[in-house]
Design a protein around this motif. Sequence first.
Motif, mmCIF file in Angstrom:
data_model
loop_
_atom_site.group_PDB
_atom_site.id
_atom_site.type_symbol
_atom_site.label_atom_id
_atom_site.label_comp_id
_atom_site.label_asym_id
_atom_site.label_seq_id
_atom_site.Cartn_x
_atom_site.Cartn_y
_atom_site.Cartn_z
ATOM 1 N N ILE A 1 50.530 31.680 38.826
ATOM 2 C CA ILE A 1 49.166 31.292 39.177
ATOM 3 C C ILE A 1 48.500 32.544 39.724
ATOM 4 C CG2 ILE A 1 47.784 29.820 40.703
ATOM 5 C CD1 ILE A 1 50.543 28.041 40.601
ATOM 6 N N THR A 2 47.401 32.931 39.103
ATOM 7 C CA THR A 2 46.830 34.233 39.453
ATOM 8 C C THR A 2 45.305 34.210 39.517
ATOM 9 O OG1 THR A 2 46.721 36.574 38.809
ATOM 10 C CG2 THR A 2 46.962 35.002 37.008
ATOM 11 N N PRO A 3 44.747 34.864 40.539
ATOM 12 C CA PRO A 3 43.281 34.999 40.586
ATOM 13 C C PRO A 3 42.805 36.226 39.810
ATOM 14 C CG PRO A 3 44.237 35.842 42.611
ATOM 15 C CD PRO A 3 45.395 35.398 41.754
ATOM 16 N N TRP A 4 43.750 36.996 39.253
ATOM 17 C CA TRP A 4 43.387 38.261 38.600
ATOM 18 C C TRP A 4 43.114 38.071 37.119
ATOM 19 C CZ3 TRP A 4 42.459 43.031 40.657
ATOM 20 C CH2 TRP A 4 42.729 43.151 42.032
ATOM 21 N N LYS A 5 42.013 38.652 36.691
ATOM 22 C CA LYS A 5 41.704 38.692 35.256
ATOM 23 C C LYS A 5 41.710 40.167 34.861
ATOM 24 C CE LYS A 5 40.539 37.194 31.242
ATOM 25 N NZ LYS A 5 41.609 36.599 30.444
ATOM 26 N N ILE A 6 42.640 40.533 34.015
ATOM 27 C CA ILE A 6 42.751 41.944 33.622
ATOM 28 C C ILE A 6 42.577 42.052 32.109
ATOM 29 C CG2 ILE A 6 44.187 44.019 33.682
ATOM 30 C CD1 ILE A 6 45.683 42.774 36.079
ATOM 31 N N ALA B 1 39.812 45.157 35.686
ATOM 32 C CA ALA B 1 40.750 44.322 36.434
ATOM 33 C C ALA B 1 39.977 43.738 37.603
ATOM 34 C CB ALA B 1 41.924 45.159 36.919
ATOM 35 N N LYS B 2 39.904 42.412 37.674
ATOM 36 C CA LYS B 2 39.035 41.802 38.671
ATOM 37 C C LYS B 2 39.729 40.602 39.307
ATOM 38 C CE LYS B 2 34.122 40.662 39.040
ATOM 39 N NZ LYS B 2 34.101 39.304 39.548
ATOM 40 N N LYS C 1 38.678 32.009 41.441
ATOM 41 C CA LYS C 1 39.406 30.860 40.888
ATOM 42 C C LYS C 1 40.750 31.311 40.332
ATOM 43 C CE LYS C 1 38.365 27.695 37.691
ATOM 44 N NZ LYS C 1 37.885 27.840 36.342
ATOM 45 N N ASN C 2 41.752 30.481 40.509
ATOM 46 C CA ASN C 2 43.063 30.800 39.950
ATOM 47 C C ASN C 2 43.163 30.369 38.496
ATOM 48 O OD1 ASN C 2 44.375 31.968 42.128
ATOM 49 N ND2 ASN C 2 44.919 29.984 43.015
ATOM 50 N N ALA C 3 43.863 31.184 37.708
ATOM 51 C CA ALA C 3 44.230 30.755 36.358
ATOM 52 C C ALA C 3 45.689 30.333 36.397
ATOM 53 C CB ALA C 3 44.041 31.894 35.375
ATOM 54 N N LEU C 4 46.009 29.288 35.662
ATOM 55 C CA LEU C 4 47.395 28.841 35.520
ATOM 56 C C LEU C 4 47.892 29.429 34.201
ATOM 57 C CD1 LEU C 4 46.310 27.019 37.734
ATOM 58 C CD2 LEU C 4 47.292 25.055 36.581
ATOM 59 N N VAL C 5 48.817 30.368 34.313
ATOM 60 C CA VAL C 5 49.293 31.058 33.110
ATOM 61 C C VAL C 5 50.733 30.628 32.830
ATOM 62 C CG1 VAL C 5 49.764 33.301 32.042
ATOM 63 C CG2 VAL C 5 47.814 33.038 33.595
ATOM 64 N N TYR D 1 48.414 36.172 46.881
ATOM 65 C CA TYR D 1 49.145 36.235 45.621
ATOM 66 C C TYR D 1 48.431 37.167 44.647
ATOM 67 C CZ TYR D 1 52.246 32.269 46.594
ATOM 68 O OH TYR D 1 53.219 31.451 47.103
ATOM 69 N N LEU D 2 49.226 38.023 44.008
ATOM 70 C CA LEU D 2 48.714 38.729 42.824
ATOM 71 C C LEU D 2 48.870 37.782 41.636
ATOM 72 C CD1 LEU D 2 50.183 42.354 42.973
ATOM 73 C CD2 LEU D 2 47.783 41.710 43.157
ATOM 74 N N ALA D 3 50.082 37.272 41.491
ATOM 75 C CA ALA D 3 50.429 36.287 40.462
ATOM 76 C C ALA D 3 51.684 35.606 41.000
ATOM 77 C CB ALA D 3 50.697 36.962 39.126
ATOM 78 N N SER D 4 51.536 34.374 41.458
ATOM 79 C CA SER D 4 52.612 33.715 42.199
ATOM 80 C C SER D 4 53.937 33.767 41.433
ATOM 81 C CB SER D 4 52.246 32.256 42.474
ATOM 82 O OG SER D 4 52.255 31.528 41.244
#
Lengths: 159, 374
Positions: free
Chosen positions: A86-91, A96-97, A101-105, B194-197
């Motif tokens: 689960i990440t708030p990062w969009k790269i 890279a930002k 909102k979190n993305a579920l990857v 978290y960067l990516a949990s």
Amino acid sequence: MPLDLEKMEGDIFTSKGMVKAEFTFWVGLAMDKFYDGTTDQKFIGTKCSKCGKVFLPPRNRCGDCFAKAEEFVDLPGTATLKNFTITPWKITERRAKKGNKNALVGLVQVDGADSAFMTEILNTTEDKLEEGMKLKVVWAKRIKGHPQDIAGFEPVGGA
Amino acid sequence: MERIGIVGYHQVRPELDLQMSPYECIFTAVRGALDHAGLKRKDITTVISATNDYYDGKTISNCFKVSAGGAYMKDESKVEMDGAHAAQYAMFRILSQNHKLAMVYGFSMPSCMPFECTRILELDPTFDRPISLMNSYSTCGMQMRAYMKKYGVSEEQIAEATATNWKNAAKNPLALQEAQKADMTAAEVLKSDYLASPLRELMYPLLGDGCTALILAPEKQALKITDNPVWITGVGNCQETYYFGERDLTTSLSMEKASEAAYKMAGVKPSDIDVAELFGYTACEDIILAESAGLAEKGKGDSLVAKGCLNPSGGATSGMTPCATGLNRIIEAVKQLKGEAEEHQVSGVKKAIASGQIGFCAQNNIIYVLEGGN
Ligand SMILES: [Zn+2]
């Protein structure tokens, strides 16, 4: 193109877009077939002629056996969640930002395939994600024979 | 294999925003390594660099660095991988018996380029790249989740090892200043976003601008230059599949193969190794690599960090300079063997390993067995 003096701050020189170098990637026969498939909202993989492993997205060879994998196989729209984050990062290749909102990857393995790929997990919440959960594909509203035809996957039977 | 001697080295201390041009930085490292070995530029016969066209914003990234790297009118080539791979290339040049002294350097300036974006350019452009979900953070996060789940390792254990890395960096005079966190605790690591949990911001290394240079020589030549060289007695490297969804993230198959090859060449066993300087992006990856190199039982690698024999320098957490990080690991292992590591010296080091990597979650690993004494 003339130098953009606005871009020079102090002793820093920013070189930005002086050359527009867009690449064209020929996807190859296997991925061409794959994108034919997504256009019809179905998955097409390939099977190794030696070990029988099924690849999705498809490729025309098995690196392990170093044998051809040119037999196309139809695969269902259902899958298993192998791993997730689960990440708030969009790269992207541009920026890279960290968003609000979190993305579920998810790392998703389509039923019948031996490979898995990263895609977004939709229509559920973070606390519901669990390795091994059953998923089904969500196709994009506008289909155009592109990776983004796959909008993501969602839990089977809803969240 | 004939022993290859490490006879000189110099690391420019990394900085978040180094106030040097790329060429000043490279010159400082290469000149420093020559001075360290008491050699002149004319003694060097081949120069092998590790740089990256995308990181440098220009193609053939080595062509403009010729004068800074000491390569003017010399045999010269480049590896677009880690500096540890450049060192292997330099070894080949020496073992060909055509070269008596090889200069190796690895360089990048992450303050000048969007490093995490350049990693997207590593991806399959026909599928993974347009989707843009696979990146350093998401892959390290999934690796950590897979490892913890398989071996029942807790976030607290990973955070503890991470805190030790930051504390070790505080004892390393060549660590990035901002990475020297003598008071870091596992609790603080677990408080970061978290960067990516389950991967958190404080579990990921800070990037630093820098350059590291290393001089290699064949056995005879090495003994003429110094009576205290460190020997490369084994090397191995291995490449895993690109396809992330087919890899076992709880271990490192490439490190297993690479270390087996290196140990065999050196005639040593994992239990002979006194200290390891391994290039993992995160403490979790350090641990996975160490386990795969046979230093600890699977799932128990965090004990190596606690014991102080895994990355006493802080590892990549002490400051990650893309293309130089593997060379930094080699230099740190050399210092341990020579008893020159000062505050982070481990006592009685006779044999060490050092590694470099490229690709997501160390798709490719290269590992060296290093030994001191004549
Ligand atoms: Zn096969």
